[in-house]
Structures are given as C-alpha cells and as structure tokens.
Design a protein around this motif. Structure first.
Motif, PDB file in Angstrom:
ATOM      1  N   UNK A 184       0.764  -1.104  -0.008  1.00  0.00           N
ATOM      2  CA  UNK A 184      -0.031  -0.070   0.005  1.00  0.00           C
ATOM      3  C   UNK A 184       0.901   1.164   0.100  1.00  0.00           C
ATOM      4  N   UNK A 185       0.238   2.370  -0.683  1.00  0.00           N
ATOM      5  CA  UNK A 185       1.015   3.645  -0.598  1.00  0.00           C
ATOM      6  C   UNK A 185       0.851   4.119   0.740  1.00  0.00           C
ATOM      7  N   UNK A 186       1.783   4.994   1.228  1.00  0.00           N
ATOM      8  CA  UNK A 186       1.843   5.350   2.498  1.00  0.00           C
ATOM      9  C   UNK A 186       0.555   6.466   2.685  1.00  0.00           C
ATOM     10  N   UNK A 187      -0.198   6.246   3.806  1.00  0.00           N
ATOM     11  CA  UNK A 187      -1.261   7.144   4.057  1.00  0.00           C
ATOM     12  C   UNK A 187      -0.770   8.375   4.765  1.00  0.00           C
ATOM     13  N   UNK A 188       0.403   8.635   5.287  1.00  0.00           N
ATOM     14  CA  UNK A 188       0.989   9.546   5.759  1.00  0.00           C
ATOM     15  C   UNK A 188       1.409  10.826   4.719  1.00  0.00           C
ATOM     16  N   UNK A 189       1.022  11.927   5.148  1.00  0.00           N
ATOM     17  CA  UNK A 189       1.239  13.104   4.247  1.00  0.00           C
ATOM     18  C   UNK A 189       2.679  13.060   3.829  1.00  0.00           C
ATOM     19  N   UNK A 190       2.867  13.402   2.536  1.00  0.00           N
ATOM     20  CA  UNK A 190       4.157  13.327   1.800  1.00  0.00           C
ATOM     21  C   UNK A 190       4.665  14.763   1.743  1.00  0.00           C
ATOM     22  N   UNK A 191       5.864  14.829   2.172  1.00  0.00           N
ATOM     23  CA  UNK A 191       6.388  16.421   2.116  1.00  0.00           C
ATOM     24  C   UNK A 191       7.819  16.377   1.201  1.00  0.00           C
ATOM     25  N   UNK A 192       8.404  15.298   0.890  1.00  0.00           N
ATOM     26  CA  UNK A 192       9.405  15.107   0.058  1.00  0.00           C
ATOM     27  C   UNK A 192      10.533  15.000   1.080  1.00  0.00           C
ATOM     28  N   UNK A 193      10.628  14.823   2.462  1.00  0.00           N
ATOM     29  CA  UNK A 193      11.430  14.961   3.260  1.00  0.00           C
ATOM     30  C   UNK A 193      10.985  14.215   4.424  1.00  0.00           C
ATOM     31  N   UNK A 194      11.722  14.386   5.693  1.00  0.00           N
ATOM     32  CA  UNK A 194      11.312  13.660   6.700  1.00  0.00           C
ATOM     33  C   UNK A 194      10.310  14.010   7.511  1.00  0.00           C
ATOM     34  N   UNK A 195       9.153  13.035   7.848  1.00  0.00           N
ATOM     35  CA  UNK A 195       7.877  13.281   8.458  1.00  0.00           C
ATOM     36  C   UNK A 195       8.015  13.903   9.855  1.00  0.00           C
ATOM     37  N   UNK A 196       9.136  13.400  10.561  1.00  0.00           N
ATOM     38  CA  UNK A 196       9.443  14.022  11.897  1.00  0.00           C
ATOM     39  C   UNK A 196       9.967  15.435  11.903  1.00  0.00           C
ATOM     40  N   UNK A 197      10.999  15.710  11.161  1.00  0.00           N
ATOM     41  CA  UNK A 197      11.506  16.912  10.685  1.00  0.00           C
ATOM     42  C   UNK A 197      10.578  17.958  10.546  1.00  0.00           C
ATOM     43  N   UNK A 198       9.666  17.562   9.597  1.00  0.00           N
ATOM     44  CA  UNK A 198       8.391  18.579   9.343  1.00  0.00           C
ATOM     45  C   UNK A 198       7.444  18.770  10.413  1.00  0.00           C
ATOM     46  N   UNK A 199       7.125  17.545  11.056  1.00  0.00           N
ATOM     47  CA  UNK A 199       6.265  17.806  12.287  1.00  0.00           C
ATOM     48  C   UNK A 199       6.709  18.333  13.501  1.00  0.00           C
ATOM     49  N   UNK A 200       7.816  17.988  13.976  1.00  0.00           N
ATOM     50  CA  UNK A 200       8.676  18.639  15.077  1.00  0.00           C
ATOM     51  C   UNK A 200       9.082  20.006  15.049  1.00  0.00           C
ATOM     52  N   UNK A 201       9.859  20.021  13.784  1.00  0.00           N
ATOM     53  CA  UNK A 201      10.598  21.357  13.602  1.00  0.00           C
ATOM     54  C   UNK A 201      10.289  22.127  12.430  1.00  0.00           C
ATOM     55  N   UNK A 202       9.131  21.990  11.894  1.00  0.00           N
ATOM     56  CA  UNK A 202       8.814  22.683  10.706  1.00  0.00           C
ATOM     57  C   UNK A 202       9.653  23.039   9.708  1.00  0.00           C
TER      58      UNK A 202
END
Length: 116
Positions: free
Chosen positions: A19-37
């Motif tokens: 299955x394709x990931x259900x988490x939003x794709x940002x082109x980078x690390x999900x945690x970097x985006x979520x924790x540090x914008x």
C-alpha cells in the motif's frame, strides 16, 4: 528442457500487496516537518510505523512514512531508540487512518488503539 518426461509447472510467485503510505508526503522527513517545521528535502528511509507482528499490515495498509536517517536510526530521538518518538508516529498514523475509517477498523487491523 521441453523434452522432459515430467516437466515442472511454472511456479507463480505470490505477490504481496504494497500500500501507498497514508501519511502526508512532504518530500522529506515526516518528523523533521512535524517537530521542527523543517520541510527541506533530505535523504530518507522508509519506516514501518507498526512493527513486529504488524509489520506486514503496515506494508499492506500504508502505515509507513519517510524518515531521515537521524530520526529513523542514529539520533537520540530516532524511532528505533526512543519510544516517545515512536508513539508520536503511531498516534499520527492512526489519526490519519481515522479520517477515512473508524477506530474499530483500526483496532481490528492493528490490535489496539494508540489514541485515547
């Protein structure tokens, strides 16, 4: 080979559903985006959010995301070293799943709820 008295039937490889990931794709690390914008592109690795007996279910249902090496394996807050970071991902993934499904469906797949 075609002249064999008892030729072997060609075996078909059972293909697993990926299955394709259900988490939003940002082109980078999900945690970097979520924790540090921080949405700068980085070298990432695929992380299966629910592991152990649920790893195959993570693959099938898309419960996976892209993480930088620091957040995946090497840093002090890496998901494979820090249970709090791992729990953040598990809760975010369940919340994303519940946008289109019910909590009961999630519990039926994974075995428990990570949200209150």
């Amino acid at each position: 080979m075609a002249d064999l008295m008892f030729p072997k039937d060609p075996q078909k490889k059972k293909r697993k559903k990926h299955g394709k990931s259900i988490m939003p794709a940002y082109g980078g690390c999900w945690l970097c985006r979520h924790l540090y914008d921080d949405d700068r592109p980085k070298v990432t690795e695929e992380h299966h959010i629910y592991f152990g007996p649920n790893r195959e279910k993570s693959e099938e249902y898309g419960f996976k995301t892209a993480l930088c090496v620091f957040h995946h394996r090497t840093g002090p807050n890496a998901v494979h070293k820090n249970s709090l970071t791992c729990r953040i991902l598990q809760q975010a993934c369940q919340a994303e799943f519940e946008k289109t499904h019910t909590r009961e469906e999630f519990v039926q797949i994974i075995g428990k709820s990570y949200l209150s």
